[in-house]
Design a protein around this motif. Structure first.
Motif, mmCIF file in Angstrom:
data_model
loop_
_atom_site.group_PDB
_atom_site.id
_atom_site.type_symbol
_atom_site.label_atom_id
_atom_site.label_comp_id
_atom_site.label_asym_id
_atom_site.label_seq_id
_atom_site.Cartn_x
_atom_site.Cartn_y
_atom_site.Cartn_z
ATOM 1 N N LYS A 12 0.829 -1.205 0.000
ATOM 2 C CA LYS A 12 0.000 0.000 0.000
ATOM 3 C C LYS A 12 0.867 1.261 0.000
ATOM 4 C CE LYS A 12 -3.962 -2.020 2.397
ATOM 5 N NZ LYS A 12 -4.767 -1.992 3.635
ATOM 6 N N LEU A 13 1.932 1.238 0.788
ATOM 7 C CA LEU A 13 2.842 2.385 0.819
ATOM 8 C C LEU A 13 3.524 2.579 -0.532
ATOM 9 C CD1 LEU A 13 4.591 1.858 4.267
ATOM 10 C CD2 LEU A 13 2.922 3.606 3.697
ATOM 11 N N ALA A 14 4.011 1.493 -1.114
ATOM 12 C CA ALA A 14 4.686 1.575 -2.411
ATOM 13 C C ALA A 14 3.723 2.068 -3.490
ATOM 14 C CB ALA A 14 5.268 0.213 -2.784
ATOM 15 N N PHE A 15 2.485 1.602 -3.446
ATOM 16 C CA PHE A 15 1.482 2.049 -4.413
ATOM 17 C C PHE A 15 1.226 3.547 -4.253
ATOM 18 C CE2 PHE A 15 -2.930 3.041 -5.453
ATOM 19 C CZ PHE A 15 -2.967 2.662 -6.782
ATOM 20 N N SER A 16 1.063 4.001 -3.038
ATOM 21 C CA SER A 16 0.818 5.421 -2.795
ATOM 22 C C SER A 16 1.997 6.269 -3.256
ATOM 23 C CB SER A 16 0.554 5.676 -1.305
ATOM 24 O OG SER A 16 -0.656 5.078 -0.908
ATOM 25 N N PHE A 17 3.214 5.837 -2.955
ATOM 26 C CA PHE A 17 4.413 6.559 -3.384
ATOM 27 C C PHE A 17 4.472 6.633 -4.909
ATOM 28 C CE2 PHE A 17 8.898 6.655 -4.650
ATOM 29 C CZ PHE A 17 9.360 7.748 -3.927
ATOM 30 N N ALA A 18 4.210 5.509 -5.572
ATOM 31 C CA ALA A 18 4.246 5.470 -7.034
ATOM 32 C C ALA A 18 3.167 6.363 -7.636
ATOM 33 C CB ALA A 18 4.082 4.034 -7.524
ATOM 34 N N LEU A 19 2.004 6.396 -7.030
ATOM 35 C CA LEU A 19 0.914 7.235 -7.527
ATOM 36 C C LEU A 19 1.251 8.715 -7.385
ATOM 37 C CD1 LEU A 19 -1.871 6.986 -8.803
ATOM 38 C CD2 LEU A 19 -2.854 6.977 -6.511
ATOM 39 N N VAL A 20 1.847 9.086 -6.260
ATOM 40 C CA VAL A 20 2.257 10.479 -6.058
ATOM 41 C C VAL A 20 3.257 10.893 -7.126
ATOM 42 C CG1 VAL A 20 3.619 11.997 -4.555
ATOM 43 C CG2 VAL A 20 1.788 10.619 -3.583
ATOM 44 N N ALA A 33 -0.159 21.723 -3.832
ATOM 45 C CA ALA A 33 -1.098 21.884 -2.711
ATOM 46 C C ALA A 33 -2.460 21.284 -3.066
ATOM 47 C CB ALA A 33 -1.232 23.351 -2.338
ATOM 48 N N LYS A 34 -2.915 21.531 -4.280
ATOM 49 C CA LYS A 34 -4.199 20.976 -4.723
ATOM 50 C C LYS A 34 -4.117 19.456 -4.838
ATOM 51 C CE LYS A 34 -5.633 25.073 -7.290
ATOM 52 N NZ LYS A 34 -5.889 25.631 -8.637
ATOM 53 N N PHE A 35 -3.008 18.970 -5.408
ATOM 54 C CA PHE A 35 -2.837 17.522 -5.535
ATOM 55 C C PHE A 35 -2.784 16.878 -4.157
ATOM 56 C CE2 PHE A 35 -0.349 13.644 -5.728
ATOM 57 C CZ PHE A 35 -1.010 12.948 -6.730
ATOM 58 N N ASP A 36 -2.095 17.495 -3.206
ATOM 59 C CA ASP A 36 -1.977 16.963 -1.855
ATOM 60 C C ASP A 36 -3.368 16.770 -1.244
ATOM 61 O OD1 ASP A 36 -0.268 16.428 0.638
ATOM 62 O OD2 ASP A 36 -1.572 18.054 1.329
ATOM 63 N N ASP A 37 -4.218 17.786 -1.344
ATOM 64 C CA ASP A 37 -5.580 17.685 -0.794
ATOM 65 C C ASP A 37 -6.369 16.577 -1.493
ATOM 66 O OD1 ASP A 37 -5.115 19.787 0.955
ATOM 67 O OD2 ASP A 37 -6.007 21.289 -0.384
ATOM 68 N N TRP A 38 -6.319 16.569 -2.829
ATOM 69 C CA TRP A 38 -7.059 15.579 -3.600
ATOM 70 C C TRP A 38 -6.577 14.165 -3.282
ATOM 71 C CZ3 TRP A 38 -5.056 12.265 -7.381
ATOM 72 C CH2 TRP A 38 -6.000 11.519 -8.089
ATOM 73 N N PHE A 39 -5.256 13.989 -3.233
ATOM 74 C CA PHE A 39 -4.688 12.665 -3.020
ATOM 75 C C PHE A 39 -5.019 12.130 -1.631
ATOM 76 C CE2 PHE A 39 -1.371 9.588 -2.058
ATOM 77 C CZ PHE A 39 -1.411 8.810 -3.200
ATOM 78 N N ARG A 40 -4.937 12.981 -0.634
ATOM 79 C CA ARG A 40 -5.261 12.539 0.733
ATOM 80 C C ARG A 40 -6.720 12.112 0.842
ATOM 81 N NH1 ARG A 40 -1.365 13.978 4.725
ATOM 82 N NH2 ARG A 40 0.335 15.181 3.839
ATOM 83 N N ASP A 41 -7.618 12.841 0.166
ATOM 84 C CA ASP A 41 -9.030 12.445 0.164
ATOM 85 C C ASP A 41 -9.235 11.126 -0.566
ATOM 86 O OD1 ASP A 41 -9.770 14.709 1.578
ATOM 87 O OD2 ASP A 41 -10.386 15.829 -0.208
ATOM 88 N N LEU A 42 -8.566 10.970 -1.696
ATOM 89 C CA LEU A 42 -8.722 9.781 -2.522
ATOM 90 C C LEU A 42 -8.209 8.521 -1.834
ATOM 91 C CD1 LEU A 42 -9.313 8.576 -5.424
ATOM 92 C CD2 LEU A 42 -6.874 8.959 -5.853
#
Length: 125
Positions: A12-20, A33-42
């Protein structure tokens, strides 16, 4: 080595890192900043990033199976009085971050183009 009980969390961590660093890599400061908000919600149900900083500021620590800041892996600066000012490189969280990403991409035999404003450390990579 990662234990069997930590393997799902590590994935899960590797997937999240790769997606970022795939979807969210090509944004400017405002976009981060916008991506950070969107990604945390997603990805809230996948694995939570720490509540401080930006999702771009984190790397996966396989020993603890958790996110840690790139700044925590920044090598210390050692002043050398015989070195000229123009030859000095003060490691920062950003140069550490981009060096790590560049290393991963080179290991995967991928082409890389670094772009950015003057003074952001591109030349020393």
């Amino acid at each position: 080595l990662i234990s069997d009980s930590d393997l799902l969390d590590a994935i899960k961590l590797a997937f999240s890192f790769a997606l970022v660093w795939s979807v969210g890599a090509n944004v400017d400061t405002e976009g981060k900043a916008k991506f950070d908000d969107w990604f945390r919600d997603l990805t809230g149900d996948i694995r939570r990033f720490p509540n401080f900083g930006d999702v771009h500021d984190y790397i996966v620590d396989v020993n603890t199976v958790n996110f840690v800041q790139f700044a925590d892996h920044c090598p210390p600066f050692t002043y050398n009085p015989s070195q000229s000012f123009s030859e000095m490189l003060v490691p920062t969280a950003d140069t550490t971050k981009y060096s790590h990403l560049l290393s991963l991409l080179c290991q995967a035999d991928r082409n890389v183009l670094l772009v950015g404003q003057s003074g952001t450390g591109k030349s020393v990579m």
